[in-house]
Design an enzyme around this catalytic site. Sequence first.
Site: not given
Ligand code: NAD
Length: 501
Positions: A154, A178, A181, A231, A286, A388
């Site tokens: 997000f 994708k 959401e 994450s 991140c 985090e």
């Molecule tokens: P998230 O892991 O909740 O979601 C990321 C994606 O995975 C979304 O598209 C979501 O629909 C999907 N998703 C969520 N839960 C899932 C599950 N159980 N099974 C399958 N798919 C699932 O992450 P977020 O809250 O949207 O973003 C924040 C996180 O992203 C933080 O941990 C941040 O550090 C990380 N991030 C990392 C980088 C990097 O370059 N390392 C960059 C940006 C964000």
Amino acid sequence: MSATATRLLDNYVAGAWTPAAASDALDVTNPATGEVLARVPLSGASDLDAAVRAARAALPVWRAVSVIERARRLFALREGLVARQEDLARCVTAEMGKTIGDARAEVGRMIEMVEAACAVPTTMQGRILEDVARNVDCETIRQPVGVCAAIVPFNFPAMVPFWFLPFAIGCGNTFILKPSEQVPLTQQIAFEVLDGLDLPAGVVNLVNGGREIVEGILDHPGIDAVSFVGSAPVAKIVYERAAQAGKRVQALGGAKNHIVVMPDAVIDKTVGGIVGSAFGAAGQRCMAGSVVVTVGEAHDRLMPALVQATEALAVGDGSDEATEVGPVVSCQARDRIAAWIDRGVADGATPVVDGRGVGGDGIHPEGAFVGPTILDDVLPGMDIAQEEVFGPVLVVVRAESLDEATAIVNASRFGNGTSIFTESGAAVRRFRHDVEAGMVGVNIGVAAPVAFFPFSGWKDSFLGDLHAHGGDAVEFFTRKKTVTSRWFSDGQGHGTYFVET
Ligand code: NAD
């Protein structure tokens, strides 16, 4: 926005805006006000399958388009995004909450990704070596991987999808995105621009949804490569499950980034760097600095100015040009972050700036606000120093020496980014050499590489071997084919190659 309040978003499949077959949908809200901006469908297997079929059908068509023409489409994409730059930035702020200035910077980085990808006629070149045996030549060429999919978080609704899309299609792949959401609107604008480019149908596809689509992508035999950003726990699932299905995969995970402050740091500049890093995008980057490690007397030099600058930050709706810290992405995120602050204090931290229950002018009662928070007297082993939080919460840990500070950084299971503030070249040299993180800032608070370099996180912050953007992008989005050849008709190709029978 009220005219679009209940708009149900479409997917973009096979070159056309397409309603999802799904009946379930979620509200997309403005976190500054709680206003519902649109509804996002939770697409299902048939929606994904339609996108995969379109992408597979487009693959031979798109691959046959010359690489120079593909680069020209990227030039046109760049121009189209530039024309919609302000719309994109306003949309990022409306759905994600970050300040409009920060959103403009994000869109600038999104466009920079396309600019870097425009070099594909050069960067996709292979290698050739003549005369590996008498009259025998050997060459490695690069070809597209196939259908590539990206699953994104997000916190960068504009930029992170573009860590992948322009490089993937520039290399001749077809692509399925994708979006998160929680923030699906910005990519609707990006796909309006893509729709205007006259790409063959199916080259780029957008499928809205959540976990079901992610799992579908990981398992679908028609998808060859998966890029994930999100994450750490989900990154691990994605990495393992996509690899199990035989796909190429890169999975960028969470982070806990340390900022080391040496006693000789230039304090006012250091404070500016820390405040921007820890509280920009309300700590939801991140690469956000979330642990300051002060070395020796740096603590007493730094803290008064750091506290003062943090207390002075204007918290409010990110669309107000004067706002310096916007809301977090949702009320659930706000409550989770507040619970982390409670836990840190219960574990013995001192809240020297406390953003819980922030209020006042510019704070909408329905908004998801947590004010900037600094917890001092934190010990390196506390959960608040290890996990985090992903919000505007900065913890301060003390060390006696650079070696001790480096050991604190290196004890983290994450290894995304880290920074050091000092005027000592020797300290920098040592830190840069010893620190176990993949991106290092020297007197830079957010050391996120520009598009032309890889986003090179380590440890639990990255699973895979080829990173996002920079030279790694072409490596990830191509597969190598090595050809060994000779020719007989000119009478030259009669040498021995290897063992011939
Ligand atoms: P998230 O892991 O909740 O979601 C990321 C994606 O995975 C979304 O598209 C979501 O629909 C999907 N998703 C969520 N839960 C899932 C599950 N159980 N099974 C399958 N798919 C699932 O992450 P977020 O809250 O949207 O973003 C924040 C996180 O992203 C933080 O941990 C941040 O550090 C990380 N991030 C990392 C980088 C990097 O370059 N390392 C960059 C940006 C964000």
